[in-house]
Scaffold this motif. Structure first.
Motif, PDB file in Angstrom:
ATOM      1  N   LEU A   1       0.837  -1.203   0.000  1.00  0.00           N
ATOM      2  CA  LEU A   1       0.000   0.000   0.000  1.00  0.00           C
ATOM      3  C   LEU A   1       0.879   1.263   0.000  1.00  0.00           C
ATOM      4  N   ILE A   2       1.916   1.246   0.836  1.00  0.00           N
ATOM      5  CA  ILE A   2       2.812   2.418   0.903  1.00  0.00           C
ATOM      6  C   ILE A   2       3.546   2.585  -0.433  1.00  0.00           C
ATOM      7  N   ALA A   3       4.023   1.447  -0.986  1.00  0.00           N
ATOM      8  CA  ALA A   3       4.757   1.513  -2.259  1.00  0.00           C
ATOM      9  C   ALA A   3       3.851   2.043  -3.375  1.00  0.00           C
ATOM     10  N   GLY A   4       2.576   1.600  -3.376  1.00  0.00           N
ATOM     11  CA  GLY A   4       1.613   2.056  -4.393  1.00  0.00           C
ATOM     12  C   GLY A   4       1.375   3.548  -4.272  1.00  0.00           C
ATOM     13  N   LEU A   5       1.251   4.013  -3.027  1.00  0.00           N
ATOM     14  CA  LEU A   5       1.005   5.429  -2.755  1.00  0.00           C
ATOM     15  C   LEU A   5       2.206   6.263  -3.218  1.00  0.00           C
ATOM     16  N   TRP A   6       3.390   5.801  -2.893  1.00  0.00           N
ATOM     17  CA  TRP A   6       4.650   6.476  -3.251  1.00  0.00           C
ATOM     18  C   TRP A   6       4.753   6.635  -4.768  1.00  0.00           C
ATOM     19  N   PHE A   7       4.540   5.513  -5.472  1.00  0.00           N
ATOM     20  CA  PHE A   7       4.704   5.490  -6.929  1.00  0.00           C
ATOM     21  C   PHE A   7       3.625   6.351  -7.611  1.00  0.00           C
ATOM     22  N   ALA A   8       2.382   6.194  -7.154  1.00  0.00           N
ATOM     23  CA  ALA A   8       1.282   6.915  -7.794  1.00  0.00           C
ATOM     24  C   ALA A   8       1.370   8.417  -7.536  1.00  0.00           C
ATOM     25  N   CYS A   9       1.756   8.810  -6.298  1.00  0.00           N
ATOM     26  CA  CYS A   9       1.871  10.240  -5.957  1.00  0.00           C
ATOM     27  C   CYS A   9       2.925  10.900  -6.841  1.00  0.00           C
ATOM     28  N   LEU A  10       4.070  10.241  -6.940  1.00  0.00           N
ATOM     29  CA  LEU A  10       5.151  10.824  -7.720  1.00  0.00           C
ATOM     30  C   LEU A  10       4.754  10.904  -9.203  1.00  0.00           C
ATOM     31  N   SER A  11       4.130   9.829  -9.700  1.00  0.00           N
ATOM     32  CA  SER A  11       3.711   9.819 -11.110  1.00  0.00           C
ATOM     33  C   SER A  11       2.769  10.982 -11.399  1.00  0.00           C
ATOM     34  N   LEU A  12       1.875  11.247 -10.422  1.00  0.00           N
ATOM     35  CA  LEU A  12       0.916  12.345 -10.591  1.00  0.00           C
ATOM     36  C   LEU A  12       1.642  13.689 -10.581  1.00  0.00           C
ATOM     37  N   LEU A  13       2.583  13.837  -9.640  1.00  0.00           N
ATOM     38  CA  LEU A  13       3.275  15.129  -9.475  1.00  0.00           C
ATOM     39  C   LEU A  13       4.179  15.466 -10.660  1.00  0.00           C
ATOM     40  N   ILE A  14       4.815  14.439 -11.246  1.00  0.00           N
ATOM     41  CA  ILE A  14       5.696  14.733 -12.375  1.00  0.00           C
ATOM     42  C   ILE A  14       4.965  14.582 -13.707  1.00  0.00           C
ATOM     43  N   GLY A  15       3.643  14.346 -13.613  1.00  0.00           N
ATOM     44  CA  GLY A  15       2.809  14.355 -14.812  1.00  0.00           C
ATOM     45  C   GLY A  15       3.083  13.215 -15.783  1.00  0.00           C
ATOM     46  N   VAL A  16       3.250  11.981 -15.244  1.00  0.00           N
ATOM     47  CA  VAL A  16       3.445  10.840 -16.157  1.00  0.00           C
ATOM     48  C   VAL A  16       2.184  10.672 -17.010  1.00  0.00           C
ATOM     49  N   PRO A  17       2.314  10.705 -18.344  1.00  0.00           N
ATOM     50  CA  PRO A  17       1.130  10.548 -19.174  1.00  0.00           C
ATOM     51  C   PRO A  17       0.545   9.133 -18.992  1.00  0.00           C
ATOM     52  N   PRO A  18      -0.793   8.992 -18.981  1.00  0.00           N
ATOM     53  CA  PRO A  18      -1.396   7.674 -18.756  1.00  0.00           C
ATOM     54  C   PRO A  18      -0.854   6.615 -19.728  1.00  0.00           C
ATOM     55  N   GLY A  19      -0.543   7.038 -20.955  1.00  0.00           N
ATOM     56  CA  GLY A  19      -0.028   6.096 -21.948  1.00  0.00           C
ATOM     57  C   GLY A  19       1.298   5.478 -21.539  1.00  0.00           C
ATOM     58  N   HIS A  20       2.097   6.229 -20.760  1.00  0.00           N
ATOM     59  CA  HIS A  20       3.407   5.732 -20.313  1.00  0.00           C
ATOM     60  C   HIS A  20       3.295   4.884 -19.046  1.00  0.00           C
ATOM     61  N   PHE A  21       2.237   5.161 -18.265  1.00  0.00           N
ATOM     62  CA  PHE A  21       2.178   4.617 -16.905  1.00  0.00           C
ATOM     63  C   PHE A  21       2.287   3.090 -16.880  1.00  0.00           C
ATOM     64  N   ILE A  22       1.456   2.435 -17.714  1.00  0.00           N
ATOM     65  CA  ILE A  22       1.450   0.970 -17.714  1.00  0.00           C
ATOM     66  C   ILE A  22       2.804   0.432 -18.181  1.00  0.00           C
ATOM     67  N   GLY A  23       3.358   1.046 -19.235  1.00  0.00           N
ATOM     68  CA  GLY A  23       4.648   0.605 -19.766  1.00  0.00           C
ATOM     69  C   GLY A  23       5.750   0.719 -18.716  1.00  0.00           C
ATOM     70  N   LEU A  24       5.737   1.821 -17.952  1.00  0.00           N
ATOM     71  CA  LEU A  24       6.753   2.026 -16.911  1.00  0.00           C
ATOM     72  C   LEU A  24       6.638   0.970 -15.815  1.00  0.00           C
ATOM     73  N   LEU A  25       5.387   0.692 -15.450  1.00  0.00           N
ATOM     74  CA  LEU A  25       5.136  -0.311 -14.411  1.00  0.00           C
ATOM     75  C   LEU A  25       5.612  -1.692 -14.874  1.00  0.00           C
ATOM     76  N   ILE A  26       5.321  -2.031 -16.129  1.00  0.00           N
ATOM     77  CA  ILE A  26       5.706  -3.348 -16.662  1.00  0.00           C
ATOM     78  C   ILE A  26       7.234  -3.456 -16.713  1.00  0.00           C
ATOM     79  N   ALA A  27       7.915  -2.393 -17.190  1.00  0.00           N
ATOM     80  CA  ALA A  27       9.389  -2.420 -17.279  1.00  0.00           C
ATOM     81  C   ALA A  27       9.991  -2.647 -15.897  1.00  0.00           C
ATOM     82  N   LEU A  28       9.501  -1.920 -14.896  1.00  0.00           N
ATOM     83  CA  LEU A  28      10.037  -2.065 -13.534  1.00  0.00           C
ATOM     84  C   LEU A  28       9.783  -3.469 -12.992  1.00  0.00           C
ATOM     85  N   ARG A  29       8.566  -3.973 -13.216  1.00  0.00           N
ATOM     86  CA  ARG A  29       8.208  -5.269 -12.637  1.00  0.00           C
ATOM     87  C   ARG A  29       8.968  -6.416 -13.280  1.00  0.00           C
TER      88      ARG A  29
END
Ligand SMILES: [Zn+2]
Ligand SMILES: [Zn+2]
Length: 326
Positions: free
Chosen positions: A186-214
């Motif tokens: 839950l904390i990791a999800g909050l951390w990742f999502a907050c930062l993604s929102l603040l730096i304006g990750v476009p929704p199109g990139h979001f899934i790709g970034l998550l898949i690359a990391l995982r």
């Protein structure tokens, strides 16, 4: 190519929604949850694809070229359960359900105050026509944040109470990546999502970034002797690199006090911040359990969840903060 894949993904998502999820939700009288159900299918499909890729690529490495040979695989079972809960939607859906209202609040507050998170393209207009370059820059920024999240989860006693569950596995395999206390997720999800929102990750990139990391995370937990060579091992986090992060024994010097090799994707952060430790050998993994409860929780999902909360409570209420081990 990616457009074709996205189209197929959306068609499959729509089909599953029409034939399965929507009728079931209506039959159960849960019509107000249809939108959440549609998003939920996306989580499950994405996780299923990731899991299939990880299994096809990494299971043969473990079977043919293992770092350790085990006489039995009983201890791996609980990590398989964590992975299924995580990749097939249960954990992400819970995290999403808990975080979605929070984010809606945050977004409307930002809009109300005329604060529009700036995207990378606003700072560097030249990136507009280079989606790959902007993807890579976002990846580096998020990886930097992940390094610090991970490092803090070792240095803060209360956070280590949860993260220690991830490290307690003595038979580490690619399944171990998802072995996390639910509160840690839950904390990791909050951390990742907050930062993604603040730096304006476009929704199109979001899934790709998550898949690359995982996928890199899955590979780095794989029980294999695979290495990227004398230079490659310092460019991207691989199985030997992360095995040293999970090592049962680390040198007792100061820079490894709370652990080493915290990087998720790029070792450069460990190099820059003095937390790198890498040897040719492949060490045994795990932690030295301090109590019978910790030993008893080695292979049980519920015992691990309970233990994490007990240790968290102790860490928060204890005046003598214990130094976490790696
Ligand atoms: Zn760790
Ligand atoms: Zn790990």
């Amino acid at each position: 190519m990616t457009q074709y894949l996205t189209d197929y993904f959306v068609i499959l998502q729509g089909w599953l929604f029409d034939t399965l999820v929507q009728p079931v939700l209506f039959a159960l009288g849960l019509a107000s949850y249809v939108e959440m159900g549609f998003d939920g299918i996306e989580f499950v499909l994405q996780g299923g694809i990731e899991l299939a890729i990880a299994y096809v690529l990494m299971r043969p490495l473990e079977a043919l070229w293992p770092a350790e040979r085990w006489t039995q695989r009983r201890a791996v079972r609980v990590d398989v359960l964590y992975t299924l809960l995580n990749r097939l939607g249960m954990v992400p859906l819970t995290v999403f359900t808990l975080l979605a209202p929070l984010f809606m609040e945050l977004e409307s507050w930002l809009r109300f105050n005329d604060i529009i998170p700036r995207q990378l393209e606003d700072w560097l207009p030249g990136l507009d026509n280079h989606p790959l370059a902007s993807f890579l820059i976002y990846l580096v920024i998020l990886d930097f944040a992940e390094y610090w999240r991970h490092r803090l989860s070792h240095t803060c006693g209360w956070w280590w109470a949860l993260h220690g569950i991830h490290h307690s596995q003595r038979q580490m395999s690619f399944w171990t990546d998802s072995r996390n206390h639910l509160a840690d997720d839950l904390i990791a999800g909050l951390w990742f999502a907050c930062l993604s929102l603040l730096i304006g990750v476009p929704p199109g990139h979001f899934i790709g970034l998550l898949i690359a990391l995982r996928l890199v995370e899955n590979l780095s937990h794989t029980n294999t002797r695979l290495a990227f060579g004398p230079i490659g091992d310092y460019l991207i986090v691989g199985p030997r690199y992360h095995r040293w992060h999970h090592a049962l024994e680390l040198p007792a010097d100061r820079h490894c006090r709370y652990g080493c090799n915290f990087a998720i994707l790029f070792p450069v952060w460990d190099i820059l911040f003095g937390t790198l430790y890498l040897k040719e050998s492949l060490p045994p993994t795990g932690i030295h359990e301090g109590s019978p409860e910790e030993i008893a929780a080695r292979d049980s999902f519920w015992a691990q969840q309970k233990l994490g909360l007990i240790l968290l409570w102790k860490a928060l209420t204890s005046r003598n903060r214990q130094s976490p081990s790696a």
